[in-house]
Design a protein around this motif. Structure first.
Motif, PDB file in Angstrom:
ATOM      1  N   PHE A  37     -20.133 -40.748   0.645  1.00  0.00           N
ATOM      2  CA  PHE A  37     -19.083 -41.404   0.065  1.00  0.00           C
ATOM      3  C   PHE A  37     -19.794 -41.642  -1.720  1.00  0.00           C
ATOM      4  CE2 PHE A  37     -18.710 -43.458   4.535  1.00  0.00           C
ATOM      5  CZ  PHE A  37     -18.022 -43.940   5.128  1.00  0.00           C
ATOM      6  N   THR A  38     -18.838 -41.885  -2.356  1.00  0.00           N
ATOM      7  CA  THR A  38     -19.055 -41.631  -3.496  1.00  0.00           C
ATOM      8  C   THR A  38     -19.484 -43.051  -4.016  1.00  0.00           C
ATOM      9  OG1 THR A  38     -17.014 -43.090  -4.325  1.00  0.00           O
ATOM     10  CG2 THR A  38     -16.531 -40.813  -4.550  1.00  0.00           C
ATOM     11  N   SER A  39     -19.848 -43.051  -5.260  1.00  0.00           N
ATOM     12  CA  SER A  39     -20.986 -44.447  -5.531  1.00  0.00           C
ATOM     13  C   SER A  39     -20.672 -45.500  -6.449  1.00  0.00           C
ATOM     14  CB  SER A  39     -21.674 -43.845  -7.690  1.00  0.00           C
ATOM     15  OG  SER A  39     -22.626 -42.316  -7.461  1.00  0.00           O
ATOM     16  N   GLY A  40     -19.165 -45.228  -6.045  1.00  0.00           N
ATOM     17  CA  GLY A  40     -18.818 -47.179  -6.545  1.00  0.00           C
ATOM     18  C   GLY A  40     -18.543 -47.224  -7.909  1.00  0.00           C
ATOM     19  N   THR A  41     -19.168 -46.492  -8.812  1.00  0.00           N
ATOM     20  CA  THR A  41     -18.830 -46.822 -10.182  1.00  0.00           C
ATOM     21  C   THR A  41     -18.357 -47.194 -10.718  1.00  0.00           C
ATOM     22  OG1 THR A  41     -20.272 -44.728 -10.113  1.00  0.00           O
ATOM     23  CG2 THR A  41     -20.538 -46.490 -12.406  1.00  0.00           C
ATOM     24  N   THR A  42     -16.609 -47.639 -10.276  1.00  0.00           N
ATOM     25  CA  THR A  42     -14.973 -47.405 -10.542  1.00  0.00           C
ATOM     26  C   THR A  42     -15.078 -48.102 -10.230  1.00  0.00           C
ATOM     27  OG1 THR A  42     -14.939 -45.339 -10.200  1.00  0.00           O
ATOM     28  CG2 THR A  42     -15.026 -45.430 -12.662  1.00  0.00           C
ATOM     29  N   GLY A  43     -14.710 -48.363  -8.423  1.00  0.00           N
ATOM     30  CA  GLY A  43     -14.062 -49.053  -7.824  1.00  0.00           C
ATOM     31  C   GLY A  43     -14.633 -48.720  -6.165  1.00  0.00           C
ATOM     32  N   ALA A  44     -13.884 -49.212  -5.071  1.00  0.00           N
ATOM     33  CA  ALA A  44     -14.817 -48.934  -4.010  1.00  0.00           C
ATOM     34  C   ALA A  44     -14.882 -47.978  -3.289  1.00  0.00           C
ATOM     35  CB  ALA A  44     -14.086 -49.594  -2.876  1.00  0.00           C
ATOM     36  N   PRO A  45     -16.001 -47.363  -2.967  1.00  0.00           N
ATOM     37  CA  PRO A  45     -16.337 -46.398  -2.763  1.00  0.00           C
ATOM     38  C   PRO A  45     -15.738 -45.100  -1.981  1.00  0.00           C
ATOM     39  CG  PRO A  45     -18.237 -47.607  -1.737  1.00  0.00           C
ATOM     40  CD  PRO A  45     -17.280 -48.790  -2.427  1.00  0.00           C
ATOM     41  N   LYS A  46     -15.491 -43.838  -1.890  1.00  0.00           N
ATOM     42  CA  LYS A  46     -14.306 -43.564  -1.571  1.00  0.00           C
ATOM     43  C   LYS A  46     -15.478 -42.520  -1.062  1.00  0.00           C
ATOM     44  CE  LYS A  46     -13.000 -42.599  -5.244  1.00  0.00           C
ATOM     45  NZ  LYS A  46     -13.283 -43.036  -6.842  1.00  0.00           N
ATOM     46  N   GLY A  47     -15.178 -42.315   1.213  1.00  0.00           N
ATOM     47  CA  GLY A  47     -15.515 -41.346   1.885  1.00  0.00           C
ATOM     48  C   GLY A  47     -15.449 -39.864   1.474  1.00  0.00           C
ATOM     49  N   HIS A  81     -31.459 -29.548 -19.136  1.00  0.00           N
ATOM     50  CA  HIS A  81     -30.634 -29.233 -19.191  1.00  0.00           C
ATOM     51  C   HIS A  81     -28.902 -29.969 -17.975  1.00  0.00           C
ATOM     52  CE1 HIS A  81     -33.016 -25.564 -19.510  1.00  0.00           C
ATOM     53  NE2 HIS A  81     -31.349 -24.885 -19.574  1.00  0.00           N
ATOM     54  N   ASP A  82     -28.390 -30.886 -19.139  1.00  0.00           N
ATOM     55  CA  ASP A  82     -27.545 -31.172 -18.344  1.00  0.00           C
ATOM     56  C   ASP A  82     -26.299 -30.598 -17.632  1.00  0.00           C
ATOM     57  OD1 ASP A  82     -25.732 -32.837 -17.503  1.00  0.00           O
ATOM     58  OD2 ASP A  82     -24.381 -33.596 -19.755  1.00  0.00           O
ATOM     59  N   ASN A  83     -25.510 -30.925 -16.055  1.00  0.00           N
ATOM     60  CA  ASN A  83     -24.666 -30.551 -15.782  1.00  0.00           C
ATOM     61  C   ASN A  83     -23.599 -31.195 -15.324  1.00  0.00           C
ATOM     62  OD1 ASN A  83     -25.936 -30.730 -13.221  1.00  0.00           O
ATOM     63  ND2 ASN A  83     -26.999 -29.381 -13.344  1.00  0.00           N
ATOM     64  N   SER A 113     -30.214 -32.293 -15.506  1.00  0.00           N
ATOM     65  CA  SER A 113     -29.938 -33.515 -15.245  1.00  0.00           C
ATOM     66  C   SER A 113     -29.013 -33.928 -14.719  1.00  0.00           C
ATOM     67  CB  SER A 113     -30.368 -34.419 -16.478  1.00  0.00           C
ATOM     68  OG  SER A 113     -29.583 -35.667 -16.651  1.00  0.00           O
ATOM     69  N   VAL A 114     -28.133 -34.585 -13.985  1.00  0.00           N
ATOM     70  CA  VAL A 114     -26.577 -34.774 -13.377  1.00  0.00           C
ATOM     71  C   VAL A 114     -26.565 -36.615 -13.363  1.00  0.00           C
ATOM     72  CG1 VAL A 114     -27.520 -34.911 -10.559  1.00  0.00           C
ATOM     73  CG2 VAL A 114     -24.743 -33.686 -12.116  1.00  0.00           C
ATOM     74  N   GLY A 115     -25.030 -36.777 -13.564  1.00  0.00           N
ATOM     75  CA  GLY A 115     -24.988 -38.105 -13.017  1.00  0.00           C
ATOM     76  C   GLY A 115     -24.271 -38.728 -13.932  1.00  0.00           C
ATOM     77  N   GLU A 116     -25.245 -38.971 -15.092  1.00  0.00           N
ATOM     78  CA  GLU A 116     -24.390 -39.899 -16.515  1.00  0.00           C
ATOM     79  C   GLU A 116     -24.070 -38.555 -17.662  1.00  0.00           C
ATOM     80  OE1 GLU A 116     -24.416 -44.554 -16.776  1.00  0.00           O
ATOM     81  OE2 GLU A 116     -26.942 -42.869 -16.252  1.00  0.00           O
ATOM     82  N   PRO A 117     -23.417 -39.462 -18.882  1.00  0.00           N
ATOM     83  CA  PRO A 117     -23.824 -38.786 -19.753  1.00  0.00           C
ATOM     84  C   PRO A 117     -25.288 -38.700 -19.974  1.00  0.00           C
ATOM     85  CG  PRO A 117     -22.748 -40.546 -20.525  1.00  0.00           C
ATOM     86  CD  PRO A 117     -22.536 -40.140 -18.050  1.00  0.00           C
ATOM     87  N   THR A 161     -18.645 -36.056  -6.152  1.00  0.00           N
ATOM     88  CA  THR A 161     -18.723 -35.977  -5.097  1.00  0.00           C
ATOM     89  C   THR A 161     -17.499 -34.922  -4.533  1.00  0.00           C
ATOM     90  OG1 THR A 161     -20.029 -38.458  -4.755  1.00  0.00           O
ATOM     91  CG2 THR A 161     -18.910 -37.392  -2.904  1.00  0.00           C
ATOM     92  N   GLU A 162     -16.667 -35.529  -5.354  1.00  0.00           N
ATOM     93  CA  GLU A 162     -15.258 -34.666  -4.393  1.00  0.00           C
ATOM     94  C   GLU A 162     -15.927 -32.924  -4.933  1.00  0.00           C
ATOM     95  OE1 GLU A 162     -15.674 -37.579  -6.322  1.00  0.00           O
ATOM     96  OE2 GLU A 162     -13.782 -38.847  -6.072  1.00  0.00           O
ATOM     97  N   THR A 163     -15.981 -33.204  -5.876  1.00  0.00           N
ATOM     98  CA  THR A 163     -16.763 -31.250  -6.036  1.00  0.00           C
ATOM     99  C   THR A 163     -17.472 -30.635  -5.548  1.00  0.00           C
ATOM    100  OG1 THR A 163     -17.892 -31.698  -7.983  1.00  0.00           O
ATOM    101  CG2 THR A 163     -15.779 -31.204  -8.593  1.00  0.00           C
TER     102      THR A 163
END
Ligand code: ATP
Ligand code: MG
Length: 596
Positions: free
Chosen positions: A219-229, A364-366, A342-346, A370-372
């Motif tokens: 499931f995605t993090s739900g940052t922008t809406g309902a989490p998706k599987g 090192h940012d990357n 580091s990852v997840g946010e800017p 979830t989708e990729t």
């Protein structure tokens, strides 16, 4: 502020896996990369075979696969050979329950050794693993169990009692609940993990597994809406392996620590699968964040490669500022640490530079989702870092910037998109979907999945720009971008500038509708310890931001908030800041940190 490019030492301690970016890209092919994997003896590809069994049967069998640091700092070590046996037992246990190919096995566990056994044993059994973050409340747990068609749940007695028992009757598809640790006997309708394991054989021949068999549901993090599987297949392991070699620079002798919880995609792909496929030793922290504890783990466990997140780095920065005496890191021996990502946010440039100055290593940012399924864009060990940039596409990954319409999403006209080739121009980040760990669908939501593609591109929903040399710069999520007086403003740019102010620990920036400008920029700020939210600080911050960003982009309003709403994976939830500000419905809050 213009941040200087960070150049690397000419003789690094370990020769990076990627030394020449252009050459690595031109020589790479996914089919050649496949040669690094073993494959099942009878043909086919199974993640658990690559991660465990192939090492267990080799000279690496006696090497520590997991080093689990308990809350009380005791360390439990599990070798590859032991992990192979434990996961075989768990696979047999599942089989004895009649759970097989394609059945969904959910975990709701802290970061204990049993979690790793359950994850990899499930994959051996060709069942589908879906990890849940153990701090979820009862409703998000039930929602995901239902959405994901859970057949088996592995959890503890305490978590079951608090989060599942009451809703069990409403989950008729949930046939088996396996309890880790004591307490199964007192809970009707549950089984004991230990008993199942002790009855099961430690030999298990992984059945034929097709690279396209479903392996993981995230499931995605739900940052922008309902989490998706998001659905991932066994073949994803090739993406995990190759990207960890390039973007995390994993070498066989590394001791590696990924601070993300396996309840999220980072903690699964790069906290379990990728490092084990590389045969390294994985450090697992069963405890929670604490600056002293984290430095101690880095030092005592001899961590050489560390993968963490901006929010964690910012907490460390708060605890050990750059200007002050660097007591905390200086009192630990971090000499084994050689690579930090580091990852997840800017990642704000200041955090990159803080790493360079305080840890002696730049961060090192990357970038990925979830989708990729695996890292897509990264800063590499051998390459310079431009602080604030998320880096360049990995070998095997083709990324583009697509021209956007007014809604901040790629313009699609008669099924065609337009690639934006002008450097510095913002547009939607798009990827050619032909790498192995790409998701294969959103569970039960075909329409949404199909809407994510146009003209042969996967549309990420993130806005970026690319500079003349091919470095990508994050602007914002399409849903978060602010349109103000004809400008398109990425909240990250504003937040980064604010975080350069000595008083600011973290910031979340939104657009507030305004009859003249369309939107004005409003910043929510959490202050560093000891700083009071006074009108003088507010004025100082507004002036500081105007100097850095110019009046068109700088916030016009500031509010102080020591508890910015965050997802449980640590991202600022701007949609919630906006909803609260505008008195709108708050939407799905299942991934809000601190919610029940
Ligand atoms: P949801 O899709 O449910 O709203 P989410 O997008 O936060 O949640 P994830 O898949 O965990 O769920 O996160 C991926 C997103 O995180 C990316 O699309 C991007 O917006 C953000 N992200 C990840 N890495 C970076 C990075 N290095 N820089 C900027 N943003 C990043
Ligand atoms: Mg997303």
């Amino acid at each position: 502020m213009v941040w200087e490019t960070i150049r690397k030492e000419s003789a690094p301690r370990v020769t990076p896996n990627l030394t020449d970016y252009d050459r690595a890209r031109s020589e790479f092919s996914w089919s050649r990369a496949r040669a690094a994997l073993a494959g099942l003896p009878g043909g086919g590809l199974n993640i658990a075979h690559e991660a465990v069994d192939r090492h267990a049967g080799s000279e690496r069998g006696g090497r520590a696969a997991l080093r689990c640091v308990g809350r009380d700092a005791t360390v439990r070590t599990v070798t590859y050979a032991e992990l192979a046996k434990r996961t075989a037992r768990f696979a047999n246990a599942l089989r004895s329950l009649g759970a097989g190919h394609g059945d969904r096995v959910f975990t709701l566990l802290g970061r204990c050794p049993e979690l790793y056994t359950a994850v990899l044993g499930t994959l051996k059994n060709t069942s589908v693993l879906c990890p849940l973050f153990s701090a979820f409340g009862p409703d998000p747990v039930a929602q995901r169990l239902r959405l994901g068609d859970a057949r088996v749940l592995v959890t503890t007695a305490a978590l079951y009692r608090r989060k599942v028992a009451e809703l069990r009757a409403a989950l008729p598809g949930l046939d088996h609940v396996i309890i880790v640790g004591p307490g199964a006997g007192d809970l009707p309708g549950t089984l004991s993990f230990d008993e199942l394991m002790s009855r099961a054989s430690d030999h298990f021949a992984i059945p034929a597994t097709s690279p396209e068999d479903m392996a993981l549901l995230h499931f995605t993090s739900g940052t922008t809406g309902a989490p998706k599987g998001a659905v991932h297949v066994h073949q994803a392991v090739l993406g995990h392996y190759a990207t960890a070699a390039y973007a995390l620079d994993l070498h066989p002798e590394d001791v590696y620590w990924c601070t993300a919880d396996p309840g999220w995609v980072t903690g699964m792909s790069y906290g379990i699968i990728a490092p084990l496929v590389h045969g390294v030793t994985v450090v697992v922290d069963e405890g929670e964040y604490d600056a002293g504890r984290w430095y101690r783990i880095l030092a005592e466990q001899h961590v050489s490669v560390w993968y963490t997140a901006p929010t964690a780095l910012r907490m460390l920065m708060r605890a050990t500022p750059r200007q002050g005496p660097h007591d905390l890191p200086a009192s630990y021996d971090l000499s084994r640490l050689r690579f930090v990502a580091s990852v997840g946010e800017p990642l704000n440039p200041e955090a990159v530079v803080w790493g360079h100055e305080v840890l002696g290593l730049p961060v090192h940012d990357n970038w990925w989702q979830t989708e990729t399924g695996s890292i897509m864009i990264a800063n590499f060990a051998a390459c310079e870092i431009r602080p604030g940039s998320m880096g360049r596409p990995l070998p095997g990954v083709e990324a583009s910037v697509l021209r956007c319409g007014d809604d901040g999403r790629a313009l699609v006209t008669d099924g065609r998109v337009r690639v934006e080739n002008r450097p510095g121009v913002e547009g939607e980040l798009a990827l050619r979907p032909d790498w192995p760990s790409m998701f294969r669908g959103y569970l039960h939501d075909k329409e949404r999945y199909e809407a994510a593609f146009a003209d042969g591109w996967y549309l990420t929903g993130d806005l970026v720009s690319r500079d003349a040399d091919g470095w990508f710069w994050f602007v914002g999520r399409a849903d978060d971008v602010i349109k103000s007086a004809g400008h398109l403003i990425g909240p990250f740019e504003v937040e980064s500038a604010l975080m350069e102010h000595r008083a600011v620990a973290e910031a979340g920036v939104i657009g507030r509708p305004d009859p003249v400008a369309g939107n004005i920029v409003k910043a929510f700020i959490s202050l560093r310890p000891g700083v009071q939210p006074t009108p003088a600080i507010e004025r100082d911050l507004l002036a500081f931001a105007r100097r850095r960003l110019g009046p068109a982009v700088a916030p016009r309003e500031i509010a102080f908030d020591q508890n910015l709403p965050k997802t449980r994976s640590g991202k600022v939830m701007r949609r919630l800041l906006r909803a609260r500000e505008l008195g709108l419905p708050t939407g799905d809050l299942s991934t809000l940190e601190g919610s029940a």
